[in-house]
Write a protein that holds these residues in place. Structure first.
Motif, short mmCIF file in Angstrom:
data_model
loop_
_atom_site.label_atom_id
_atom_site.label_comp_id
_atom_site.label_asym_id
_atom_site.label_seq_id
_atom_site.Cartn_x
_atom_site.Cartn_y
_atom_site.Cartn_z
N GLY A 122 59.24 50.51 29.97
CA GLY A 122 58.47 49.18 29.96
C GLY A 122 59.36 48.32 29.01
O GLY A 122 60.29 48.65 28.31
N ARG A 123 58.40 47.24 28.87
CA ARG A 123 59.20 46.25 27.92
C ARG A 123 57.99 45.62 27.24
O ARG A 123 56.84 45.36 27.45
CB ARG A 123 59.83 45.11 29.07
N TYR A 165 54.02 48.29 39.11
CA TYR A 165 53.37 46.96 39.11
C TYR A 165 53.94 46.20 40.18
O TYR A 165 53.15 45.35 41.05
CB TYR A 165 53.34 46.28 38.01
N GLU A 166 55.25 46.13 40.51
CA GLU A 166 56.04 45.43 41.38
C GLU A 166 56.44 46.23 42.57
O GLU A 166 57.50 45.62 43.41
CB GLU A 166 57.37 44.78 40.82
N SER A 178 61.65 45.19 39.10
CA SER A 178 62.30 45.47 37.81
C SER A 178 61.93 46.70 37.17
O SER A 178 62.56 47.15 36.06
CB SER A 178 62.24 44.21 36.94
N TYR A 179 60.90 47.32 37.45
CA TYR A 179 60.30 48.82 36.94
C TYR A 179 60.90 49.86 37.82
O TYR A 179 60.60 51.04 37.39
CB TYR A 179 59.03 48.74 36.85
N LEU A 180 61.64 49.54 38.98
CA LEU A 180 62.08 50.87 39.56
C LEU A 180 62.89 51.69 38.87
O LEU A 180 63.07 52.77 39.14
CB LEU A 180 62.79 50.25 41.09
N CYS A 181 63.75 51.08 38.09
CA CYS A 181 64.96 51.58 37.58
C CYS A 181 63.93 52.42 36.40
O CYS A 181 64.48 53.62 36.15
CB CYS A 181 65.84 50.61 36.63
N ARG A 188 61.10 53.95 36.48
CA ARG A 188 60.54 55.18 37.22
C ARG A 188 61.44 56.18 37.50
O ARG A 188 61.43 57.35 37.37
CB ARG A 188 59.75 55.00 38.29
N THR A 189 62.73 55.66 37.95
CA THR A 189 63.79 56.68 38.36
C THR A 189 64.38 57.24 37.16
O THR A 189 64.59 58.51 37.30
CB THR A 189 64.91 55.81 39.17
N ALA A 190 64.82 56.56 36.03
CA ALA A 190 64.97 57.07 35.00
C ALA A 190 64.04 58.16 34.33
O ALA A 190 64.62 59.25 33.75
CB ALA A 190 65.34 56.25 33.76
N GLN A 191 62.82 58.00 34.40
CA GLN A 191 61.70 58.77 34.01
C GLN A 191 61.92 60.06 34.76
O GLN A 191 61.83 61.23 34.04
CB GLN A 191 60.53 58.21 33.84
N SER A 192 62.07 60.12 36.12
CA SER A 192 62.12 61.16 36.87
C SER A 192 63.55 62.11 36.53
O SER A 192 63.24 63.30 36.51
CB SER A 192 61.99 60.85 38.36
N TRP A 193 64.44 61.45 36.32
CA TRP A 193 65.63 62.10 35.86
C TRP A 193 65.44 62.81 34.63
O TRP A 193 65.80 63.98 34.42
CB TRP A 193 66.81 61.08 35.62
N GLU A 194 64.65 62.20 33.56
CA GLU A 194 64.39 62.71 32.37
C GLU A 194 63.60 63.92 32.45
O GLU A 194 63.80 65.10 31.87
CB GLU A 194 63.86 62.07 31.30
#
Length: 516
Positions: free
Chosen positions: A103-104, A145-146, A153-156, A158-164
């Protein structure tokens, strides 16, 4: 220590316990604690999300202590991640791992960055043997949200979080432990994020093990519409699709006019099970491994999966949360490995990670091939032996660039990283320039104060300079601290993806990208 169990019962629930925001929070979470003690079968491990206050956590702990004597409330960031784990067995070790992309701070009205979302990790011993350990990973990923909008802009994130998450699960599985990933993942089944976990880690989505033909999103979702299935009823969505979120039977998804029919002293309001459910979907998951089959003399298989905690508050008449729970039972199945471990013939005969009847589409989602609903017969769930066999090594292993995920999926992830990196570089430059511009403006205003014809002009100039400098300093700090660190996290993510896909080349290993 008591002998190891033959079954492990798991419950995961998003409690909707945001302080000052969630309605009837204390009453609902108190009832959640009471219902956990009454649950059948009795839970052994419970994972909670959005349990943000110590008051609510302690209330649940007091009520469940007799069946779940061990627990851990996890702390993170300024407002806390809202994660907790309760257990029948001792928690030997715990860690709170924040996500690198999370998030930001500029989106303060959304709050994801301020709660410090991450993974609550707990190592729980359920038996005396060395490998009789379950590692639980409880999470609540970034809210979508989007989702569905161009340029999400938050798809990246959630993708990084699944990767982690996949990395953590792989590490635990390599230690020979039973692995559980539970929580509100804010993703739809068979999406890119779902595939990252189920393909890059030796775990199985327990719902799809027993319901392999269940929906891949709400009825209006493009991936689900492509399957040409009729709009499900509320009952079908619960029993077959596992839709624990956004369905018509949850009172917190009703209109305000409908919610006014609920309350103390009012008659219960029922929802017909035949009500069409256009929005119900799965966001909450339980992913499970098998444990070390060789060391344990068998492994853990999925026996039961269901949507739970659907009861209403006995006095208020409302649902206990804006999500229902997801429950599962894992059963231990003896399985003797032969002297020469049989390998699966090929990837297509392996139910996971990518069944042969799934087709890839350009947006990274995998779909069942559409078939007419009138002739559709859902496939039978696999037997315990088949479930365990699918965890064994495969013959004819794929080459490294194809292992785990198709090459096109890695390309999709790299495109997401590139798009989001460009956005954050722009934000860094803009906020950096604003900082320097505010310094110039403040200096000009302070000089101009000496020459105004009227006193009130001096006051206005002083006010403008003060406000301008304050906002400039905030933006400068964001550019220096947040956006730079996020760009470095994106660089790390990109390196890992390229390394996994076998496309890591000269010029991609170092540097921090464009910076002001």
């Amino acid at each position: 220590m008591e002998p190891p169990p033959d079954e492990i019962n798991i419950i995961t629930l998003n409690c909707w316990g945001l302080k000052y925001i969630s309605k009837l929070r204390r009453e609902r979470l108190t009832e959640i604690g009471r219902q956990l003690t009454l649950a059948k079968p009795q839970p052994h491990i419970v994972a909670l999300q959005e349990c943000f206050t110590q008051e609510d956590y302690q209330s649940i702990r007091r009520q469940t202590r007799s069946i779940l004597p061990h627990g851990k409330f996890y702390h993170s960031a300024a407002l806390g991640g809202g994660l907790a784990i309760l257990s029948r067995w001792p928690i030997e070790e715990s860690t709170m791992r924040p996500y690198p992309l999370n998030g930001r701070p500029t989106a303060f009205w959304r709050g994801d960055w301020y709660v410090g979302k991450g993974v609550a990790c707990a190592r729980i011993r359920y038996g005396p043997a060395a490998k009789q350990v379950v590692e639980v990973f409880n999470t609540h990923t970034h809210s979508p949200y989007e989702a569905g909008k161009p340029g999400d802009s938050y798809l990246c994130h959630r993708t990084a979080q699944s990767w982690e998450m996949a990395k953590l699960l792989r590490g635990a599985a390599e230690r020979g432990h039973l692995v559980l990933a539970v929580g509100d993942f804010n993703m739809t089944p068979m999406s890119l994020q779902h595939q990252l976990i189920s393909s890059l880690a030796p775990v199985r989505d327990v719902w799809r093990v027993l319901h392999p033909d269940s929906s891949v999103g709400p009825a209006h979702h493009p991936a689900e519409k492509a399957r040409s299935r009729p709009v499900p009823t509320a009952e079908f969505n619960i029993l077959e699709n596992g839709a624990a979120s956004d369905g018509p039977t949850n009172t917190w998804r009703w209109t305000k006019a409908q919610q006014k029919q609920l309350g103390r002293g009012k008659s219960p309001v029922a929802v017909s099970p035949d009500t069409l459910d256009l929005r119900g979907k799965r966001l909450d998951y339980i992913f499970a491994g098998s444990g070390d089959i060789s060391a344990l003399g068998g492994g853990w298989v999925v026996k039961r999966a269901s949507v739970g905690m659907m009861m209403r508050h006995p006095e208020l008449g409302c649902s206990l949360s804006d999500h229902f729970a997801v429950e599962a039972t894992l059963a231990f199945h003896p399985f003797q490995l032969p002297a020469t471990t049989p390998l699966l013939p090929n990837k297509d005969n392996n139910p996971d990670p990518l069944p042969s009847h799934l087709k890839e589409v350009t947006n990274g989602t995998y779909l069942h091939s559409p078939s007419p609903s009138s002739t559709h017969l859902p496939p039978s769930p696999p037997s315990p032996t088949v479930q365990l066999t699918s965890f064994l090594p495969r013959s004819n292993p794929p080459s490294p660039p194809e292992e785990g995920l198709p090459a096109t999926t890695y390309t999709t992830i790299l495109n997401l990283i590139e798009t989001y990196t460009a956005r954050e570089r722009f934000e860094l430059r803009w906020r950096g320039h604003h900082f320097f511009l505010s310094l110039l403006t403040t200096t000009a205003c302070l000089v101009a104060i000496w020459f105004p014809p009227h006193h009130y002009v001096g006051f206005i100039l002083l006010l403008v300079s003060t406000l301008g400098l304050a906002t400039g300093v905030v933006n400068g700090l964001l550019a220096l601290l947040f956006f730079r660190s996020e760009l470095k996290a994106l660089r790390e993510f990109e390196w890992e993806v390229r390394n996994a896909s076998g496309t890591l080349g000269v010029g991609t290993e170092g540097g921090d990208g464009e910076e002001w």
